[in-house]
Design a protein around this motif. Structure first.
Motif, mmCIF file in Angstrom:
data_model
loop_
_atom_site.group_PDB
_atom_site.id
_atom_site.type_symbol
_atom_site.label_atom_id
_atom_site.label_comp_id
_atom_site.label_asym_id
_atom_site.label_seq_id
_atom_site.Cartn_x
_atom_site.Cartn_y
_atom_site.Cartn_z
ATOM 1 N N VAL A 621 54.253 100.687 13.490
ATOM 2 C CA VAL A 621 55.317 99.783 13.896
ATOM 3 C C VAL A 621 56.565 100.608 14.181
ATOM 4 C CG1 VAL A 621 56.818 97.903 13.142
ATOM 5 C CG2 VAL A 621 54.382 97.878 12.539
ATOM 6 N N ALA A 622 57.163 100.395 15.329
ATOM 7 C CA ALA A 622 58.379 101.122 15.686
ATOM 8 C C ALA A 622 59.486 100.756 14.705
ATOM 9 C CB ALA A 622 58.787 100.768 17.113
ATOM 10 N N GLY A 623 60.002 101.727 13.974
ATOM 11 C CA GLY A 623 60.942 101.471 12.896
ATOM 12 C C GLY A 623 62.319 101.044 13.369
ATOM 13 N N GLY A 624 62.939 100.169 12.563
ATOM 14 C CA GLY A 624 64.316 99.772 12.796
ATOM 15 C C GLY A 624 64.546 98.871 13.986
ATOM 16 N N ARG A 625 63.533 98.208 14.450
ATOM 17 C CA ARG A 625 63.681 97.357 15.634
ATOM 18 C C ARG A 625 63.945 95.910 15.239
ATOM 19 N NH1 ARG A 625 59.544 98.350 20.445
ATOM 20 N NH2 ARG A 625 60.593 100.351 20.183
ATOM 21 N N VAL A 626 64.868 95.252 15.916
ATOM 22 C CA VAL A 626 65.170 93.837 15.714
ATOM 23 C C VAL A 626 64.868 93.109 17.013
ATOM 24 C CG1 VAL A 626 66.946 92.124 15.205
ATOM 25 C CG2 VAL A 626 66.944 94.316 13.991
ATOM 26 N N ILE A 627 64.000 92.094 16.930
ATOM 27 C CA ILE A 627 63.577 91.334 18.108
ATOM 28 C C ILE A 627 64.312 89.996 18.104
ATOM 29 C CG2 ILE A 627 61.632 90.375 19.369
ATOM 30 C CD1 ILE A 627 61.508 93.410 19.050
ATOM 31 N N GLU A 628 65.003 89.704 19.187
ATOM 32 C CA GLU A 628 65.767 88.453 19.277
ATOM 33 C C GLU A 628 64.953 87.321 19.888
ATOM 34 O OE1 GLU A 628 68.653 88.075 17.972
ATOM 35 O OE2 GLU A 628 69.260 90.163 17.597
ATOM 36 N N ASP A 629 63.861 87.613 20.578
ATOM 37 C CA ASP A 629 63.072 86.567 21.228
ATOM 38 C C ASP A 629 62.562 85.568 20.191
ATOM 39 O OD1 ASP A 629 63.314 88.727 22.982
ATOM 40 O OD2 ASP A 629 61.478 88.212 24.032
ATOM 41 N N ALA A 630 62.502 84.314 20.571
ATOM 42 C CA ALA A 630 61.919 83.283 19.710
ATOM 43 C C ALA A 630 60.404 83.453 19.674
ATOM 44 C CB ALA A 630 62.279 81.891 20.219
ATOM 45 N N VAL A 631 59.858 83.550 18.472
ATOM 46 C CA VAL A 631 58.417 83.682 18.288
ATOM 47 C C VAL A 631 57.963 82.602 17.311
ATOM 48 C CG1 VAL A 631 58.488 86.149 18.768
ATOM 49 C CG2 VAL A 631 58.633 85.348 16.399
ATOM 50 N N GLU A 632 56.633 82.471 17.142
ATOM 51 C CA GLU A 632 56.088 81.384 16.329
ATOM 52 C C GLU A 632 55.140 81.913 15.265
ATOM 53 O OE1 GLU A 632 55.483 77.617 19.004
ATOM 54 O OE2 GLU A 632 54.721 79.348 20.103
ATOM 55 N N GLY A 633 54.920 81.091 14.245
ATOM 56 C CA GLY A 633 53.960 81.451 13.206
ATOM 57 C C GLY A 633 52.566 81.670 13.759
ATOM 58 N N ILE A 634 52.204 80.944 14.809
ATOM 59 C CA ILE A 634 50.865 81.090 15.388
ATOM 60 C C ILE A 634 50.687 82.423 16.110
ATOM 61 C CG2 ILE A 634 50.423 78.618 15.612
ATOM 62 C CD1 ILE A 634 51.196 78.861 18.570
ATOM 63 N N ASP A 635 51.782 83.190 16.265
ATOM 64 C CA ASP A 635 51.675 84.499 16.914
ATOM 65 C C ASP A 635 51.203 85.586 15.955
ATOM 66 O OD1 ASP A 635 52.647 83.361 19.264
ATOM 67 O OD2 ASP A 635 54.729 83.865 18.795
ATOM 68 N N VAL A 636 51.269 85.334 14.648
ATOM 69 C CA VAL A 636 50.911 86.363 13.674
ATOM 70 C C VAL A 636 49.435 86.730 13.788
ATOM 71 C CG1 VAL A 636 50.698 86.880 11.207
ATOM 72 C CG2 VAL A 636 52.767 85.762 12.089
#
Length: 785
Positions: A621-636
């Motif tokens: 996992v690329a460290g220190g990254r913050v994703i602003e896009d809206a995602v969902e529980g079903i994406d896990v």
């Protein structure tokens, strides 16, 4: 076998319902040979006698009828024409029937079989009680929170048989009277032909030797059932560096001897002899097969006892191989029940509630805008485990179970050869919802010594860490569902005074007892969760009261975070950090009167639908990254399957997030397409006093629309919020932006049309045209639940 899922189609406006992510690159999975799967070709030697089952505990209403009594909500109750007949006058109407004799101690209720017909209604509910209940109006009242046994019925003129399993363990010592609510509507005519209580020992007496799903002290395993003096013989080619991973157990009072033998060529070697003298307890074992690597052997599981027919359990017997570690060997999902993201310092909260999680987010990736698909556990977690929206998987009510045709995350990992383990402190994520499927080992919430306490993480880690160490050489998938943030909020010392002082805590306890007098909803009264109007009516200072709730809630988060730290430490100590992916998330948040209510499961507002989502995996996992896009529980689910190179077993409606953060994944970034995030809230139809509103929210383009199905004086038909600046949905802008409301309504309408096409068929509550023996056999093989 399960029916295959059907891939969904793609709709406009970015609502992509994906059957699965882009096919993962092929990989050679380490060998994992499950003896449960090989049983059909195994040889049973020295077959043990099937024991005589204990006498049936059954009430039939032919004359002379057993003692019965009508409670409030039941009229015209009488025994006639070999049935107990009457009419409901209220939705909670119940009758009482006395069993002919006290139940034998030392057993548990497996199920209640009810043969009846009802003219109207959708659910039946039962309660089994001890001999000390007096036939008063209070005795006939429904349970404070939940009926322990409930299920769907089919209204009509036909007499039908319903088999209902308890939602919680019920010891036989408690069973003397049956309280039965035959319908959940008023005006239903009912005729009850018989009521049968099936105890665990009676059930097991009729279960044939072979595969099943069995529990000891609420720890369940894929199991091979055997009866002394049986020996189960399996032919297999031994993989390199192999061992037999299993647990043994029994329900018998007398001693049982378990033996593991290997016949290699003409020589038979005893590898293990272990005698059990304690029932209702699993004993994990590891039997080394390394000396037989590459050989074609016969593996024998033999059971001996003085009493022929004594039952022994071979729990989750799997021949595993310690081959070189795969690039991604382990996946751990940590689910924190009732955790809202804005109470975490990683998300900007002022208090240091989760320093471990903050460090994991700094080393991994944090999703700022993760949306749960529902605001209570049973529905939300079914979506996470299947990557299906609630409208598609169909789990909506308390008594609903996931259909067999659904495919779970654990099933996908199991099919790929991973060892699979679940520890859950919430009964919604186990057998009650049929989310046990795919796990070789499941620790139900009732297995916790802490009992009804929601502060579970410490005890759960004590069970998870030894399992993790025992499986460090093989691919593994762990699901850990902790409930520490859930109410009651007060944590154990020293966390109870971390953010609150002792004097305020003592005052709060006195105030809550007084406050319950003003709470009208029976479920909320039990939890001590007031409406804003009820808190005002009590005269208790609102801000001071909520300040203690929040302080204890935050202290519970900190206690949980310490246990997450223990887990990460052990992952590092075992040398697994570079080969393990850890996901931290939540099922839903919690309300602190932001919209006039407490608890959760009542609305779709941001305080209950915005949850944390953090991925951690050094080198993955690329460290220190913050994703602003809206995602969902079903994406896990699709994300984990892609990163682990595990193929999906069926349709998924989420999409993989891997291209947003995976190391070396830049070439696949074009695969990610932000689309609307959906959260559904439906009324529970199983009689649970939950909420009075129903609706669906859609978040897209920086806006959030909530459509309420039953608007009223205090519930608008639509609500619109700025999803970026108003994360708790405090300022309704629907009147000012009718164009945005219309656009989001069109997208939500298109989404509803598409998810309806993928709706799974719910399990049928009707009587199956099979004999009891056939049904038990199918259950033992896993075809029926």
């Amino acid at each position: 076998m399960k029916a295959r899922g059907v891939a969904a189609s793609v709709v406009s406006a970015g609502l992509a319902l994906l059957a699965c992510s882009e096919p993962a690159p092929p990989r050679d999975a380490p060998r994992s040979v499950r003896l449960v799967s090989l049983f059909a070709s195994a040889r049973i030697e020295h077959a043990g006698p099937v024991p005589t089952p204990p006498p049936r505990t059954e009430l039939r209403f032919a004359q002379p009828a057993p003692a019965f009594e009508a409670g409030p909500g039941i009229a015209k109750l009488a025994a006639r024409d070999a049935t107990l007949s009457g009419t409901t006058t209220g939705r909670d109407g119940a009758l009482r029937v006395l069993l002919p004799a006290a139940s034998a101690p030392g057993d548990f209720v497996h199920a209640v079989e009810l043969r009846m017909r009802v003219s109207a209604g959708g659910n039946v509910a039962l309660d089994l009680r001890g001999p000390d209940n007096s036939p008063t109006a209070e005795a006939f009242a429904p349970p404070t929170i939940l009926w322990p046994i409930a299920g769907p019925i089919v209204a009509g003129a036909a007499m039908r048989t319903y088999t209902l399993e308890p939602q919680f363990p019920i010891p036989s010592e408690r069973v003397r009277e049956i309280y039965l609510a035959p319908s959940d509507v008023a005006g239903a005519q009912f005729d009850i032909e018989s009521v049968r209580v099936i105890f665990e020992k009676e059930r097991l007496a009729s279960v044939p030797s072979g595969p099943g799903w069995h529990g000891l002290s609420e720890v369940y395993r894929e199991t091979l059932v055997a009866r002394a003096p049986e020996a189960l013989r399996f032919a297999l080619d031994t993989p390199p560096a192999a061992w037999l991973d299993l647990a043994i157990g029994t329900i018998e009072d007398e001693a049982l001897r378990f033996r593991v033998l290997v016949r290699d060529g003409g020589k038979e070697t005893t590898l293990l002899e272990r005698t059990l003298t304690t029932k209702q307890r699993w004993e994990p074992l590891r039997v080394d097969l390394g000396r037989f690597s590459g050989n074609a052997i016969q593996l024998v599981l033999a059971l001996d006892a003085e009493k022929p027919g004594a039952i022994g359990f071979w729990g989750a017997p799997v021949v595993r191989s310690a081959l070189p570690r795969a690039p991604l060997q382990g996946v751990i999902v940590i689910l924190a029940d009732t955790l809202r993201s804005d109470h975490l310092d990683a998300y900007g909260y002022a208090r240091e509630t989760a320093p471990v999680l903050r460090r994991l987010a700094a080393e991994g990736v944090l999703f700022r805008d993760a949306v749960a698909q529902a605001s209570w556990t049973k529905v939300s977690m079914t979506s996470n485990h299947t990557s299906l929206y609630p409208s598609s998987h169909g789990v909506r009510n308390f008594a609903d179970r996931l259909p067999d045709e659904a495919h779970t995350l654990a099933e996908a990992f199991r099919a790929a050869g991973f060892a699979t383990f679940s520890s859950t402190a919430n009964f919604f994520t186990g057998k009650l919802t049929h989310l046990e499927q795919g796990f070789e080992e499941l620790h139900e919430s009732a297995a916790l010594a802490s009992g009804e306490s929601s502060k579970s993480a410490r005890e759960q880690l004590d069970a998870v860490l030894p399992w993790l160490e025992a499986h460090r050489e093989v691919p593994f998938f762990v699901y850990l569902h902790v409930t520490d943030p859930h109410s009651p909020y007060r944590p154990a010392a020293p966390y109870d005074t971390l953010f609150a002082n002792a004097a305020d805590g003592a005052q709060h306890g006195l105030q809550q007892r007084e406050l319950r007098k003003f709470i009208t909803n029976p479920l909320m009264k039990a939890f001590g969760m007031p409406l804003a109007s009820e808190l005002a009516a009590s005269g208790i200072d609102r801000e001071k009261y909520l300040a203690v709730d929040r302080a204890w809630y935050d202290g519970s988060i900190r206690a949980m975070d310490a246990e997450v730290g223990r887990l990460i430490e052990r992952v590092r100590e075992l040398g697994l950090a570079e080969q393990t992916l850890v996901v931290f998330t939540a099922d839903h948040g919690e309300e602190f009167l932001e919209h006039g209510a407490s608890f959760h499961g009542r609305t779709n507002y941001g305080e209950v639908t915005r949850v944390p989502l953090v991925f951690w995996g050094p080198g993955r996992v690329a460290g220190g990254r913050v994703i602003e896009d809206a995602v969902e529980g079903i994406d896990v689910m699709p994300t984990l399957l892609e990163l682990a190179a595990v193929p999906a077993q069926g349709a998924m409606q989420g999409q993989s997030l891997a291209s947003l953060f995976a190391v070396g994944d830049a070439k696949r970034a074009s695969r990610w397409s932000e689309r609307p995030a959906i959260s559904e809230h439906r009324l529970d139809q199983s009689g649970l006093p939950w909420t009075d509103r129903e609706g669906t929210s859609i978040q897209a383009g920086g806006w959030k629309l909530i459509e309420n199905s039953a608007p009223g004086a205090d519930i608008p038909a639509v609500e619109l919020y700025d999803a970026r600046s108003d994360r708790l949905d405090a300022h309704d802008l629907a009147a000012a932006h009718p164009d945005i409301v219309a656009r989001l309504h069109a997208q939500l309408t298109a989404w509803r049309s598409e998810v309806a096409k993928l709706r799974l068929k719910p399990p049928s509550p009707t009587e199956a045209p099979l004999s009891p023996e056939e049904i038990e056999r199918l259950k033992s093989l896993g075809y029926l639940q």
